[in-house]
Write a protein that holds these residues in place. Sequence first.
Motif, PDB file in Angstrom:
ATOM      1  N   MET A 164       0.841  -1.198   0.000  1.00 17.87           N
ATOM      2  CA  MET A 164       0.000   0.000   0.000  1.00 17.87           C
ATOM      3  C   MET A 164       0.880   1.254   0.000  1.00 17.87           C
ATOM      4  O   MET A 164       1.824   1.366   0.759  1.00 17.87           O
ATOM      5  N   ILE A 165       0.550   2.195  -0.850  1.00 13.91           N
ATOM      6  CA  ILE A 165       1.305   3.446  -0.917  1.00 13.91           C
ATOM      7  C   ILE A 165       0.847   4.349   0.228  1.00 13.91           C
ATOM      8  O   ILE A 165      -0.341   4.590   0.405  1.00 13.91           O
ATOM      9  N   THR A 166       1.802   4.840   0.997  1.00 13.56           N
ATOM     10  CA  THR A 166       1.465   5.716   2.112  1.00 13.56           C
ATOM     11  C   THR A 166       1.114   7.108   1.604  1.00 13.56           C
ATOM     12  O   THR A 166       1.402   7.456   0.465  1.00 13.56           O
ATOM     13  N   THR A 167       0.531   7.899   2.480  1.00 11.44           N
ATOM     14  CA  THR A 167       0.196   9.280   2.140  1.00 11.44           C
ATOM     15  C   THR A 167       1.442  10.044   1.731  1.00 11.44           C
ATOM     16  O   THR A 167       1.410  10.830   0.787  1.00 11.44           O
ATOM     17  N   VAL A 168       2.549   9.808   2.425  1.00 10.77           N
ATOM     18  CA  VAL A 168       3.795  10.498   2.078  1.00 10.77           C
ATOM     19  C   VAL A 168       4.222  10.113   0.674  1.00 10.77           C
ATOM     20  O   VAL A 168       4.592  10.975  -0.130  1.00 10.77           O
ATOM     21  N   ASN A 169       4.167   8.825   0.361  1.00 10.37           N
ATOM     22  CA  ASN A 169       4.559   8.392  -0.976  1.00 10.37           C
ATOM     23  C   ASN A 169       3.646   8.990  -2.044  1.00 10.37           C
ATOM     24  O   ASN A 169       4.115   9.339  -3.130  1.00 10.37           O
ATOM     25  N   LYS A 170       2.370   9.123  -1.734  1.00  5.88           N
ATOM     26  CA  LYS A 170       1.449   9.760  -2.684  1.00  5.88           C
ATOM     27  C   LYS A 170       1.823  11.229  -2.885  1.00  5.88           C
ATOM     28  O   LYS A 170       1.817  11.725  -4.006  1.00  5.88           O
ATOM     29  N   SER A 171       2.150  11.906  -1.793  1.00  2.00           N
ATOM     30  CA  SER A 171       2.558  13.314  -1.897  1.00  2.00           C
ATOM     31  C   SER A 171       3.841  13.437  -2.697  1.00  2.00           C
ATOM     32  O   SER A 171       3.953  14.309  -3.560  1.00  2.00           O
ATOM     33  N   ILE A 172       4.806  12.574  -2.399  1.00  2.00           N
ATOM     34  CA  ILE A 172       6.066  12.597  -3.145  1.00  2.00           C
ATOM     35  C   ILE A 172       5.791  12.412  -4.627  1.00  2.00           C
ATOM     36  O   ILE A 172       6.303  13.163  -5.465  1.00  2.00           O
ATOM     37  N   HIS A 173       4.954  11.436  -4.943  1.00  2.00           N
ATOM     38  CA  HIS A 173       4.642  11.159  -6.353  1.00  2.00           C
ATOM     39  C   HIS A 173       3.964  12.363  -7.017  1.00  2.00           C
ATOM     40  O   HIS A 173       4.333  12.756  -8.124  1.00  2.00           O
ATOM     41  N   ARG A 174       2.983  12.972  -6.343  1.00  2.00           N
ATOM     42  CA  ARG A 174       2.276  14.125  -6.932  1.00  2.00           C
ATOM     43  C   ARG A 174       3.217  15.312  -7.122  1.00  2.00           C
ATOM     44  O   ARG A 174       3.165  15.998  -8.145  1.00  2.00           O
ATOM     45  N   ILE A 175       4.078  15.549  -6.146  1.00  4.26           N
ATOM     46  CA  ILE A 175       5.026  16.666  -6.252  1.00  4.26           C
ATOM     47  C   ILE A 175       6.006  16.406  -7.386  1.00  4.26           C
ATOM     48  O   ILE A 175       6.265  17.293  -8.214  1.00  4.26           O
ATOM     49  N   GLN A 176       6.540  15.194  -7.436  1.00  3.93           N
ATOM     50  CA  GLN A 176       7.482  14.861  -8.511  1.00  3.93           C
ATOM     51  C   GLN A 176       6.798  14.950  -9.870  1.00  3.93           C
ATOM     52  O   GLN A 176       7.394  15.425 -10.831  1.00  3.93           O
ATOM     53  N   GLN A 177       5.547  14.527  -9.951  1.00  6.36           N
ATOM     54  CA  GLN A 177       4.815  14.611 -11.210  1.00  6.36           C
ATOM     55  C   GLN A 177       4.619  16.066 -11.625  1.00  6.36           C
ATOM     56  O   GLN A 177       4.785  16.414 -12.791  1.00  6.36           O
ATOM     57  N   SER A 178       4.305  16.932 -10.670  1.00  6.00           N
ATOM     58  CA  SER A 178       4.166  18.360 -10.979  1.00  6.00           C
ATOM     59  C   SER A 178       5.472  18.929 -11.504  1.00  6.00           C
ATOM     60  O   SER A 178       5.483  19.688 -12.478  1.00  6.00           O
ATOM     61  N   LEU A 179       6.571  18.559 -10.860  1.00  8.50           N
ATOM     62  CA  LEU A 179       7.875  19.039 -11.322  1.00  8.50           C
ATOM     63  C   LEU A 179       8.190  18.509 -12.717  1.00  8.50           C
ATOM     64  O   LEU A 179       8.674  19.251 -13.575  1.00  8.50           O
ATOM     65  N   GLN A 180       7.888  17.237 -12.960  1.00  8.67           N
ATOM     66  CA  GLN A 180       8.118  16.663 -14.293  1.00  8.67           C
ATOM     67  C   GLN A 180       7.256  17.366 -15.337  1.00  8.67           C
ATOM     68  O   GLN A 180       7.711  17.641 -16.448  1.00  8.67           O
ATOM     69  N   ASP A 181       6.013  17.665 -14.981  1.00  8.50           N
ATOM     70  CA  ASP A 181       5.124  18.389 -15.899  1.00  8.50           C
ATOM     71  C   ASP A 181       5.693  19.776 -16.216  1.00  8.50           C
ATOM     72  O   ASP A 181       5.658  20.218 -17.369  1.00  8.50           O
ATOM     73  N   ILE A 182       6.205  20.452 -15.210  1.00  3.12           N
ATOM     74  CA  ILE A 182       6.788  21.779 -15.414  1.00  3.12           C
ATOM     75  C   ILE A 182       8.006  21.681 -16.325  1.00  3.12           C
ATOM     76  O   ILE A 182       8.176  22.495 -17.234  1.00  3.12           O
ATOM     77  N   VAL A 183       8.830  20.666 -16.105  1.00  5.69           N
ATOM     78  CA  VAL A 183       9.998  20.471 -16.962  1.00  5.69           C
ATOM     79  C   VAL A 183       9.549  20.218 -18.398  1.00  5.69           C
ATOM     80  O   VAL A 183      10.071  20.830 -19.342  1.00  5.69           O
ATOM     81  N   MET A 184       8.560  19.355 -18.588  1.00  2.00           N
ATOM     82  CA  MET A 184       8.074  19.048 -19.941  1.00  2.00           C
ATOM     83  C   MET A 184       7.482  20.279 -20.611  1.00  2.00           C
ATOM     84  O   MET A 184       7.635  20.470 -21.816  1.00  2.00           O
ATOM     85  N   MET A 185       6.811  21.139 -19.837  1.00  2.74           N
ATOM     86  CA  MET A 185       6.215  22.368 -20.390  1.00  2.74           C
ATOM     87  C   MET A 185       7.272  23.355 -20.845  1.00  2.74           C
ATOM     88  O   MET A 185       7.028  24.139 -21.752  1.00  2.74           O
ATOM     89  N   THR A 186       8.422  23.352 -20.181  1.00  2.00           N
ATOM     90  CA  THR A 186       9.384  24.430 -20.389  1.00  2.00           C
ATOM     91  C   THR A 186      10.668  24.035 -21.109  1.00  2.00           C
ATOM     92  O   THR A 186      11.326  24.900 -21.685  1.00  2.00           O
ATOM     93  N   GLU A 187      11.021  22.767 -21.101  1.00  2.00           N
ATOM     94  CA  GLU A 187      12.345  22.377 -21.603  1.00  2.00           C
ATOM     95  C   GLU A 187      12.557  22.648 -23.088  1.00  2.00           C
ATOM     96  O   GLU A 187      13.690  22.851 -23.511  1.00  2.00           O
ATOM     97  N   LYS A 188      11.510  22.675 -23.874  1.00  2.00           N
ATOM     98  CA  LYS A 188      11.665  22.893 -25.319  1.00  2.00           C
ATOM     99  C   LYS A 188      11.314  24.319 -25.743  1.00  2.00           C
ATOM    100  O   LYS A 188      11.357  24.648 -26.919  1.00  2.00           O
TER     101      LYS A 188
END
Length: 170
Positions: free
Chosen positions: A1-25
């Motif tokens: 089971m994914i803990t709340t912390v792991n869910k938060s880590i995943h959502r934060i990392q996903q937001s950062l990845q989305d920002i990178v994808m939006m801006t890198e090109k």
Amino acid sequence: MITTVNKSIHRIQQSLQDIVMMTEKLSEETIRWKPSEEEWSILQILSHLVEAVPYWLGEVERVVTEPGTSWGRGLQDAARLGAVTDPEKLLVKDVLVEVVLLIEKVESGLQGLDSETLQQESPHRNFAKFGNKPVSFIIDHFIEEHLAGHAKQILRNLEKLRKKEEENLL
């Protein structure tokens, strides 16, 4: 089971990845463009994130290791303001690399927190506004929601630039 912390880590990392994808090109000109004097350029937004995410990770660590200690900062915090003050001195490629590095920093900064620690409360330094809040609030509000808000800000900048370019073609 994914803990709340792991869910938060995943959502934060996903937001950062989305920002990178939006801006890198994007072109450097687009990243440096300011929609208005009052609004931040994408570069300023990215620079702010590079300063803010580690700041809030540090606040989480401090509150966890020193329960009951006050946390937070004001809008006039020097480091916060310094991150967006002089974008001409910033190199776009370096700031983008720093945003990518935040993805790992988030995991190392939050990994290992348990549900008991997440509920641990401490007072905000502006107690009248926030009062006592649990560690989970710092993570949810000042990291997760903060990133989501700035991702939307980047999209708004890109939409304003698109409209400006369309107007210039007419």
